[in-house]
Design an enzyme around this catalytic site. Sequence first.
Site, short mmCIF file in Angstrom:
data_model
loop_
_atom_site.label_atom_id
_atom_site.label_comp_id
_atom_site.label_asym_id
_atom_site.label_seq_id
_atom_site.Cartn_x
_atom_site.Cartn_y
_atom_site.Cartn_z
N LYS A 297 -15.56 11.99 -28.44
CA LYS A 297 -14.24 11.37 -28.29
C LYS A 297 -14.16 10.68 -26.93
O LYS A 297 -14.90 11.03 -26.02
CB LYS A 297 -13.14 12.45 -28.34
CG LYS A 297 -12.91 13.07 -29.70
CD LYS A 297 -11.76 14.07 -29.63
CE LYS A 297 -11.52 14.75 -30.96
NZ LYS A 297 -11.02 13.86 -32.02
N ASP A 308 -6.78 22.28 -31.23
CA ASP A 308 -7.42 22.03 -32.52
C ASP A 308 -7.63 23.33 -33.31
O ASP A 308 -8.28 23.33 -34.35
CB ASP A 308 -8.75 21.30 -32.29
CG ASP A 308 -9.08 20.35 -33.43
OD1 ASP A 308 -8.18 20.01 -34.21
OD2 ASP A 308 -10.27 19.97 -33.54
N GLU A 369 -15.24 17.51 -37.91
CA GLU A 369 -15.80 18.86 -37.96
C GLU A 369 -14.87 19.85 -38.65
O GLU A 369 -15.32 20.87 -39.16
CB GLU A 369 -16.12 19.35 -36.54
CG GLU A 369 -14.95 19.94 -35.74
CD GLU A 369 -13.81 18.97 -35.48
OE1 GLU A 369 -14.04 17.75 -35.53
OE2 GLU A 369 -12.68 19.44 -35.22
N ARG A 371 -13.08 19.65 -41.41
CA ARG A 371 -13.32 19.79 -42.86
C ARG A 371 -14.62 20.55 -43.13
O ARG A 371 -14.77 21.18 -44.16
CB ARG A 371 -13.31 18.39 -43.51
CG ARG A 371 -14.39 17.48 -43.05
CD ARG A 371 -14.10 16.01 -43.36
NE ARG A 371 -13.12 15.43 -42.43
CZ ARG A 371 -12.75 14.16 -42.46
NH1 ARG A 371 -13.22 13.34 -43.37
NH2 ARG A 371 -11.87 13.71 -41.58
N1 BES Z 1 -9.12 17.33 -34.28
C1 BES Z 1 -9.21 16.01 -34.75
C2 BES Z 1 -7.92 15.47 -35.33
C3 BES Z 1 -6.71 15.38 -34.44
C4 BES Z 1 -6.27 14.16 -33.99
C5 BES Z 1 -5.98 16.50 -34.11
C6 BES Z 1 -5.14 14.07 -33.21
C7 BES Z 1 -4.85 16.41 -33.32
C8 BES Z 1 -4.42 15.19 -32.88
C9 BES Z 1 -10.29 15.89 -35.83
O1 BES Z 1 -11.32 16.81 -35.74
C10 BES Z 1 -10.87 14.53 -35.73
O2 BES Z 1 -11.39 14.23 -34.71
N2 BES Z 1 -10.77 13.76 -36.78
C11 BES Z 1 -11.27 12.44 -36.81
C12 BES Z 1 -11.89 12.19 -38.16
C13 BES Z 1 -12.67 10.93 -38.24
C14 BES Z 1 -13.92 11.02 -37.40
C15 BES Z 1 -13.03 10.68 -39.68
C16 BES Z 1 -10.11 11.48 -36.55
O3 BES Z 1 -9.01 11.75 -37.01
O4 BES Z 1 -10.32 10.49 -35.87
ZN ZN Z 2 -10.88 18.61 -34.80
ZN ZN Z 3 -12.94 16.16 -34.51
#
Ligand code: BES
Ligand code: ZN
Ligand code: ZN
Length: 518
Positions: A297, A308, A369, A371
Amino acid sequence: MDMKVIFQDAAGFQTPLLAVFAVDIAIGKDADPLIALLTTSDAVTNAAAGIISSDEFKGSVGEQVVLHDPNGLKAQRLLIVGLGKAKTLSVDEIRKAAGAAVRWAKPRGVRQMAIAFPEDHALSDEHLENLPCTLLSRALVEGATLAERDWDTYKSDKKERPIETLTVIAPEGEESTTREIQTGFDEGRIIAEAQNFARSLVNEPGNVLTPTELGRRAAAMCAEKGLKCEVYSTAKLEDLKMGAFLAVAKGSAQPPALVVMTYEPNAEKGKPAQKDAPVLGLVGKGITFDTGGISLKSAEGMEKMKYDMAGAAAMIGAMQAIADLKPSVKVIGIVCSAENMPSGTAYKPGDVVTAMSGKTIEILNTDAEGRMVLSDGLHYAKTLGCTHLIDAATLTGACVVALGMINAGIFSNDDDTYERFSQAMRVSGEKFWRLPCTDDYKDQIKSQIADIMNTGGSRWGGAISAAMFLKEFAEDTPWIHLDIAGCAWNEEVKPWHPKGPSGVAVRSIIEWVRTYSS
Ligand code: BES
Ligand code: ZN
Ligand code: ZN
């Protein structure tokens, strides 16, 4: 904060602060506010008459005005808190107003306070009477208990001291009514404390709350409440062939934790469970820190990824309340906890892993991660005998884009199971908005080389792709998925809560479980 409910006229109660609710009964869109106090105490009504008939107080939700030395009352101060329009009044406004009263008092050094139970004088038939006493009482207690918490655990100089006692003053009345009020009071306390426990876990930083520590805290709660609890780590995940969960965990120096908390209804202890009795599986995403892994990220806002694990916290909180409320249904809480890190041992885009169910997963993005860990958690729940599944996860940014921070996302493969949750939402006051996960969307997770892939082929509908992925593991078992990414952390201060962990989903999950209790 000690809390109790007493049955007497609010005017005669000696307290540093008496709070009373007020509603705007003006009819019509452009009508001027017409404020009515929700009390049948004439003395309280008289004391507030001046401010109520002025233009200074509009009665909007959470609005506060205080009067010192109110005439004819034993209270030193009278705090009037708005509930908004009578027409749209629900228990949710009661919850917020009770919270606003507590958050007015706390920083002003008030240590003892009272809240007058909302009573119908001016509204009669249409409004308060539609809100059962038990639910009113419960919402009031929940609002007050939730509002009392400030997230200053790591401040050396804690400026605010807790409120020591809060007394709810309800009218003397028929025994059935006082019983209802007392029941709502007792339940509200249990539920809000469970939600506060979940919030306290979510508030913890990633260096303190590792997967192992999350397992420890869940186990400590279970020991206190008499729930069976098992906490497993890498070896057990390997035994169970949880390839998806392990893939996420292996990038971190912190070992993963798989927590299994079991609640058996009393009637079933020692007896063979009734055939066809439902067994509910509560599965929570417990990523104690999500860096994104190799698909790292960006730095901006990454610190927020300590929350998370809010889905896992919601399930641990719900299990705490279930242990106290004792519904007549078996419930198994499962927490899938790991830290998502980039390292020489981390899983990579392009990898193919085999989940516990036997399905193969092509990794496109290591940041998807949640899912992965949940897929093994959901499958495992089925092997433990769960007949109905619910998961909660801060799963996708896409869900936040779709619904903002007011509604969380809900998905289901079964309308009856969804309906029960919908009923639960009406009691909890929480907002979830249903999004589709029909098989039309299946192509979004179709992989060239494995059974499925862990991110959508298209960048559209990301929250749905994630739900479609989970649905592959719920299969035919009735299942609900809650995507709480946008609602797990309160980004704004409100009169009834500070910035910080919200504890979203705890109340609704508890209530959903109770719909299966006979
Ligand atoms: N933990 C994040 C999702 C999230 C985003 C939680 C904002 C709280 C606030 C999750 O693990 C994630 O990073 N999801 C990605 C999925 C993508 C790579 C398909 C996302 O939402 O960008
Ligand atoms: Zn996450
Ligand atoms: Zn993530």
